[in-house]
Design an enzyme around this catalytic site. Structure first.
Site, PDB file in Angstrom:
ATOM      1  N   GLU A 124      14.416   1.356  -2.756  1.00 18.24           N
ATOM      2  CA  GLU A 124      13.014   0.985  -2.571  1.00 18.24           C
ATOM      3  C   GLU A 124      12.150   0.526  -3.745  1.00 18.24           C
ATOM      4  O   GLU A 124      11.263  -0.333  -4.141  1.00 18.24           O
ATOM      5  CB  GLU A 124      11.967   1.920  -1.811  1.00 18.24           C
ATOM      6  N   GLY A 129       7.776  -1.448  -7.849  1.00 17.18           N
ATOM      7  CA  GLY A 129       7.321  -0.249  -8.366  1.00 17.18           C
ATOM      8  C   GLY A 129       7.031   0.400  -7.076  1.00 17.18           C
ATOM      9  O   GLY A 129       7.883   0.986  -6.208  1.00 17.18           O
ATOM     10  N   ASP A 196      13.858  -9.866 -15.157  1.00 12.15           N
ATOM     11  CA  ASP A 196      13.488  -8.870 -14.551  1.00 12.15           C
ATOM     12  C   ASP A 196      13.114  -9.228 -12.907  1.00 12.15           C
ATOM     13  O   ASP A 196      13.465  -8.967 -11.860  1.00 12.15           O
ATOM     14  CB  ASP A 196      12.381  -8.047 -15.157  1.00 12.15           C
ATOM     15  N   LYS A 200      14.666  -9.062  -9.151  1.00  9.41           N
ATOM     16  CA  LYS A 200      13.832  -8.603  -7.943  1.00  9.41           C
ATOM     17  C   LYS A 200      14.033  -9.780  -6.847  1.00  9.41           C
ATOM     18  O   LYS A 200      14.141  -9.261  -5.430  1.00  9.41           O
ATOM     19  CB  LYS A 200      12.386  -8.182  -8.234  1.00  9.41           C
ATOM     20  N   GLY A 298       5.257   1.510 -13.947  1.00  7.71           N
ATOM     21  CA  GLY A 298       4.521   2.692 -14.476  1.00  7.71           C
ATOM     22  C   GLY A 298       5.340   3.832 -13.645  1.00  7.71           C
ATOM     23  O   GLY A 298       6.074   3.847 -12.740  1.00  7.71           O
TER      24      GLY A 298
END
Ligand code: HSE
Length: 408
Positions: A124, A129, A196, A200, A298
């Site tokens: 997940e 994030g 990146d 995804k 983060g």
């Protein structure tokens, strides 16, 4: 008690350890059992932590310990993560990961091993994030045929573009600030060149449409060529520039998959997603558009998603969560040629000629912003077949040209 292990104690790994150790009661209540962190694998020394006794450097200690049932891989990169994850799955351990590079490259193979071994492989945290997106897409939207998935999938580039738009910063200055704030990956190339976001898109497309999409199949363009001039012209068209990842199912059964800077209309809700926030819009045939929004990067947000997967594994040690996609193939992902509007920036020493050509080619249904002093014109075209628009752009007679897609 369920023994677990964390591979990697970087930004995300330390977040995972802190949640599991500092909030063990909260987690035990949810699992109805304790998730106990037995080992943390990292080659570096961490001597001054309350849990320093858990660190090991030898992967075989985990692999050969049958009491370890759940492994969190938060090392990043394909190697050695791939070997470690594969070995753990083959040894009958459930694995969760935040590693989008690994899932984008090896997802189909690792899911198959998990299936064969009747263990879980969950990821997940690899997209968005802290945003719950993969589980809702595969479970809550399961009754839908998914038509498309569109989103802002990289927090660093969204932060940079936002700084360029709102604070008039140059690209380089905004990148430096993003690095100072700790948003960018170790090597910012992966963020700013779109790799990146590309990974995804691979994961979203694979899950949405059931076949693996590999990074080299996604047409990927980063944001390094975006200038303050583009931002200003976009603003003049009531748009903002965002790095948009998108995948769409075509009538032919093939799909498109792209990552590219895109002019997003201020009337589109996606345009309002700023800073390190990400958003994913899933369009299903039953639900219509469903929008997910939250912190895409983060420590805490990403660790939250990793731990949630560990909790899910703990709850499903004997009943596998169904998550699966087939292997891909070479001609499954295609370039679409559909009606669209394009943004075209053109510059010429022969400005009058450029302008004349632009008007003749794109007509009065297009919008124009002109800068005679700099010899520039920006065109927001009317809707036409993409190939026709590109052919016309070629005929502009410009010395310099830049073309971007749009989202209205
Ligand atoms: N560097 C990534 C981003 C981290 O900025 O979105 C999360 O994948």
């Amino acid at each position: 008690m369920i023994n677990a292990e964390i591979m990697g104690h970087g930004v995300v790994g330390s977040g995972v350890a802190e949640i599991l150790i500092n909030h063990s009661d909260r987690i035990a209540e949810k699992v109805k059992d304790e998730i106990f962190v037995k080992y943390i694998l990292d080659l570096r020394d961490f001597d001054n932590l309350s849990y320093s006794d858990k660190f090991i450097k030898d992967f075989n200690l985990i692999l050969n310990d049958d009491s370890v049932k759940i492994v969190a891989e938060v090392m990043g990169g394909v190697n050695p993560a791939y070997d470690f994850v594969k070995s753990c799955l083959l040894a009958g351990k459930s694995v969760v990961t935040s590693n989008k590079e690994l899932v984008a490259a090896k997802g189909a193979e690792l899911l198959k091993i998990a299936n064969d071994k009747n263990v879980n492989f969950l990821f997940e945290a690899s997209v968005g994030g802290g945003i719950p997106i993969l589980r809702p897409m595969s479970q809550c939207l399961a009754a839908n045929k998914i038509n498309s998935v569109t989103g802002i999938l990289n927090g660093t580039t969204n932060y940079i573009l936002n700084k360029m738009i709102v604070d008039n910063m140059a690209f380089e200055d905004a990148l430096k600030l993003a690095q100072e704030k700790g948003f960018a990956e170790k090597d910012p190339t992966a963020d700013i060149e779109g790799h990146d976001a590309c990974r995804k898109v691979c994961i979203l497309a694979s899950l949405a449409f059931g076949r693996h999409v590999y990074p080299n199949q996604v047409k990927t363009e980063g944001i390094t060529s975006i200038t303050a001039t583009d931002v200003e012209f976009a603003d003049g068209f009531n748009c903002v520039i965002k790095l948009i990842g998108r995948t769409e199912m075509l009538e032919s059964g093939k799909i498109t998959a792209t990552v590219r800077p895109t002019l997003v209309s201020r009337d589109n809700i996606i345009s309002a997603v700023n800073g390190v926030f990400n958003t994913v819009m899933v369009s299903g045939d039953q639900t219509g558009d469903v929008l997910f929004y939250g912190k895409g990067a983060g420590k805490e947000a990403t660790a939250s998603a990793v731990v949630a997967d560990m909790i899910d594994c703990a709850k499903h040690l004997n009943a596998r969560k169904y998550l699966f996609w087939e292997d891909g193939d070479d001609d499954y992902v295609v370039e679409a040629n559909e009606p669209t509007r394009l943004y075209i920036y053109a510059k010429s020493e022969n400005y009058e000629n450029l302008l004349e050509n632009a008007l003749a080619l794109f007509g009065d249904k297009a919008s124009y912003i002109k800068n005679k002093f700099k010899g520039e014109v920006a065109i927001l075209t009317d809707t036409e077949l993409e190939s026709d628009l590109l052919e016309k752009a070629n005929k502009l007679g410009a010395d310099a040209i830049k073309i971007m897609h749009t989202l209205f």
